[in-house]
Write a protein that holds these residues in place. Structure first.
Motif, short mmCIF file in Angstrom:
data_model
loop_
_atom_site.label_atom_id
_atom_site.label_comp_id
_atom_site.label_asym_id
_atom_site.label_seq_id
_atom_site.Cartn_x
_atom_site.Cartn_y
_atom_site.Cartn_z
N TRP A 38 0.31 6.74 17.13
CA TRP A 38 0.44 7.90 16.26
C TRP A 38 1.43 7.65 15.12
N GLN A 39 2.67 7.37 15.46
CA GLN A 39 3.68 7.11 14.43
C GLN A 39 3.44 5.77 13.73
N GLY A 40 2.91 4.81 14.47
CA GLY A 40 2.67 3.49 13.89
C GLY A 40 1.66 3.51 12.77
N TRP A 41 0.49 4.14 13.04
CA TRP A 41 -0.53 4.23 12.00
C TRP A 41 -0.04 5.06 10.82
N LEU A 42 0.71 6.12 11.11
CA LEU A 42 1.19 6.98 10.04
C LEU A 42 2.19 6.24 9.15
N ILE A 89 -8.85 5.13 17.77
CA ILE A 89 -8.90 6.27 16.86
C ILE A 89 -7.95 7.37 17.32
N SER A 90 -7.07 7.75 16.42
CA SER A 90 -6.25 8.95 16.58
C SER A 90 -6.30 9.68 15.24
N SER A 91 -5.59 10.79 15.13
CA SER A 91 -5.60 11.54 13.88
C SER A 91 -4.95 10.79 12.73
N PHE A 92 -4.30 9.66 13.03
CA PHE A 92 -3.52 8.96 12.01
C PHE A 92 -4.10 7.58 11.70
N HIS A 93 -5.28 7.32 12.21
CA HIS A 93 -6.00 6.09 11.90
C HIS A 93 -6.37 6.11 10.41
N PRO A 94 -6.38 4.95 9.73
CA PRO A 94 -6.68 4.92 8.29
C PRO A 94 -8.01 5.57 7.92
N SER A 95 -9.03 5.42 8.75
CA SER A 95 -10.32 6.03 8.44
C SER A 95 -10.25 7.55 8.50
N VAL A 96 -9.46 8.08 9.44
CA VAL A 96 -9.33 9.53 9.58
C VAL A 96 -8.56 10.12 8.40
N LEU A 97 -7.44 9.52 8.05
CA LEU A 97 -6.63 10.03 6.95
C LEU A 97 -7.37 9.94 5.62
N ALA A 98 -8.08 8.84 5.39
CA ALA A 98 -8.82 8.68 4.14
C ALA A 98 -9.92 9.73 4.02
N GLN A 99 -10.58 10.04 5.13
CA GLN A 99 -11.64 11.04 5.11
C GLN A 99 -11.08 12.45 4.95
N PHE A 108 5.27 5.06 18.40
CA PHE A 108 4.83 4.11 17.37
C PHE A 108 3.62 3.33 17.86
N MET A 109 3.61 3.04 19.16
CA MET A 109 2.52 2.28 19.77
C MET A 109 1.71 3.18 20.68
N GLU A 110 0.39 2.94 20.72
CA GLU A 110 -0.48 3.70 21.61
C GLU A 110 -0.43 3.14 23.02
N ASP A 111 -0.31 1.82 23.12
CA ASP A 111 -0.25 1.18 24.43
C ASP A 111 0.76 0.05 24.37
N THR A 112 0.45 -1.10 24.89
CA THR A 112 1.42 -2.20 24.89
C THR A 112 1.47 -2.93 23.56
N ILE A 113 0.32 -3.03 22.86
CA ILE A 113 0.27 -3.87 21.66
C ILE A 113 -0.41 -3.22 20.47
N HIS A 114 -0.96 -2.04 20.62
CA HIS A 114 -1.74 -1.45 19.53
C HIS A 114 -1.00 -0.28 18.87
N ALA A 123 2.30 2.93 8.76
CA ALA A 123 1.50 1.94 8.01
C ALA A 123 0.74 2.61 6.87
N ASP A 124 0.31 3.85 7.09
CA ASP A 124 -0.47 4.55 6.07
C ASP A 124 0.30 4.74 4.77
N ALA A 125 1.62 4.92 4.88
CA ALA A 125 2.42 5.09 3.67
C ALA A 125 2.25 3.90 2.73
N GLN A 126 2.24 2.68 3.32
CA GLN A 126 2.05 1.47 2.53
C GLN A 126 0.59 1.29 2.12
N ILE A 127 -0.32 1.58 3.04
CA ILE A 127 -1.75 1.44 2.74
C ILE A 127 -2.14 2.32 1.56
N LYS A 128 -1.74 3.58 1.61
CA LYS A 128 -2.09 4.54 0.55
C LYS A 128 -1.52 4.10 -0.80
N THR A 129 -0.23 3.72 -0.79
CA THR A 129 0.41 3.28 -2.03
C THR A 129 -0.28 2.04 -2.59
#
Length: 419
Positions: free
Chosen positions: A378-382, A77-87, A369-375, A384-390
């Motif tokens: 901040w930038q990565g979720w944001l 969970i960060s500020s740019f996770h899909p659940s956070v942005l949707a809420q 873009f990545m939080e750690d090695t594979i996940h 992805a969110d552009a496509q998710i939202k659309t």
């Protein structure tokens, strides 16, 4: 006197058995699945929710939740996770998170099948992680941890004919000790893998087992849902600007990423680096030079997922995340392995009509873009969110899928992406 003594000894036991029978066989439920229960479940990410049907199916049937299938990235969970942005921005959808460490294609297929009725004709988001696709496929410990006897019995009992998908799935299930050592399940699966339906006696036994498992799901799947990610989501949402402005959000993602990755040169979150890498970083140099994501049974396991989505006309957005490029360079993971994986997955999707794909696999070198090695971070979720939202806000398009079961074959598992 003897009768009194027997009554004292056995009376409580008999009463307990009667109460237990009433609990399991009675018409009531401990959990009335009110909106608060479903909301808790949407971010709980528990096996009780994954392995059962009651709560997750009710949530998806309500039309208020969109299933997000994935694995461990969903609980970062960060500020740019899909659940956070949707809420925060009151989007017209709420993610229902269906994934945890080790919930790869076989587990996701079982989950999707178990909610087929509720999912039919709806939308979903599916995150396809490169690290699932190791040469031997899912680890036995991961499979065992998330295995749902209830969902397998439901599949076997409902079967009216044996398809190629059923044969493949039966064979895969029998390759795991937890299934093979269960005499009832294994005997039914052995019938299926040779093209036969389970016998009438096997079905009768499975129905009795399923009755108890379903009752257990009805009664107890809501326990522990208060231990969820909602608190983290609420906190993360307070850090976002009031307006859903892309420029502001990208600037904030950079700011947060920079603050949280300042103790290492890999762009990895400080807490993760300290807990998992700091004390062994020297040993990790060049350690992934022989790793492989281009071959193995996971490709056919993933085809099970596609078959289930196609059968139920689910409109799906697939997200293909990258790997941290600095980490790849340090550990020696060849770029050809990641690009080959992405190419192979895209072919498997596109050739069968799954055209909503957000391929981010070449973005691993983007800062934060990545939080750690594979996940995703901040930038990565944001991004992805552009496509998710659309995707989720657009009118649903009836999908046109053309399933090719050659993707269930050993030949496809071993196919070179370059060919």
């Amino acid at each position: 006197m003897i009768k009194q003594r027997l009554g004292i000894i056995f009376g409580p036991l008999i009463c307990a058995l009667v109460l237990l029978a009433g609990l399991f066989l009675g018409p009531w439920k401990i959990n009335s699945h009110n909106p608060a229960t479903l909301a808790h479940a949407s971010t709980a990410m528990t096996d009780a929710v994954f392995q059962g049907d009651t709560i997750k199916n009710e949530a998806i049937a309500s039309g208020q939740y969109v299933p997000f299938f994935g694995s461990s990235e969903l609980n970062r969970i960060s500020s740019f996770h899909p659940s956070v942005l949707a809420q925060k921005y009151n989007r017209g959808y709420t993610p229902f998170l269906l994934g945890a460490a080790g919930t790869q294609s076989l587990t996701q297929y079982s989950i999707i099948r178990s909610m087929a009725k509720e999912l039919t004709g709806k939308k979903a988001v599916f995150i396809v992680s490169p690290q699932w696709f190791v040469p031997k496929g899912i680890k036995e410990s991961y499979f065992n941890h998330h295995y749902s006897e209830q969902q397998v019995y439901d599949w076997l009992i409902a079967m009216t004919h044996v398809s190629d998908t059923d044969v493949y799935y039966a064979n895969r299930l029998l390759s795991f000790s937890k299934v093979a050592e269960d005499n009832l399940t294994a005997s039914a699966l052995k019938e299926v893998r040779v093209g036969h339906l389970p016998t009438a006696w096997q079905v009768t036994q499975m129905k009795l087992q399923l009755l108890l498992l379903t009752r257990e799901d009805d009664l107890f799947s809501g326990i522990g849902l208060q231990h969820n990610l909602q608190g983290k989501i609420d906190q993360a949402a307070t850090l976002l600007p009031d307006k859903d402005d892309r420029d502001q959000l990208y600037a904030l993602a950079n700011e947060q990423g920079q603050q949280e990755t300042n103790n290492n040169t890999f762009g990895i979150k400080n807490s993760f680096y300290n807990a998992h890498l700091k004390n062994k970083i020297g040993k990790m140099a060049g350690s992934q030079a022989e790793w492989e994501y281009r071959y193995g049974p996971e490709y056919s396991d993933f085809q099970l997922v596609l078959n289930a989505f196609a059968e139920n006309k689910v409109d799906v957005l697939f997200i293909i995340p990258p790997i941290n490029q600095k980490w790849m360079d340090y550990t020696g993971l060849p770029q050809s392995v990641l690009s080959g994986f992405a190419q192979k997955i895209r072919h498997q999707l596109e050739s069968q009509g799954f055209t909503s794909i957000d391929d981010l696999s070449d973005q691993g070198n983007v800062d934060y873009f990545m939080e750690d090695t594979i996940h995703l971070g901040w930038q990565g979720w944001l991004t992805a969110d552009a496509q998710i939202k659309t995707f989720l806000e657009a009118p649903r398009q009836a999908p046109s899928y053309k399933i090719n079961n050659q993707f269930l074959s050993k030949e496809w598992q071993e196919q070179d992406p370059l060919e």
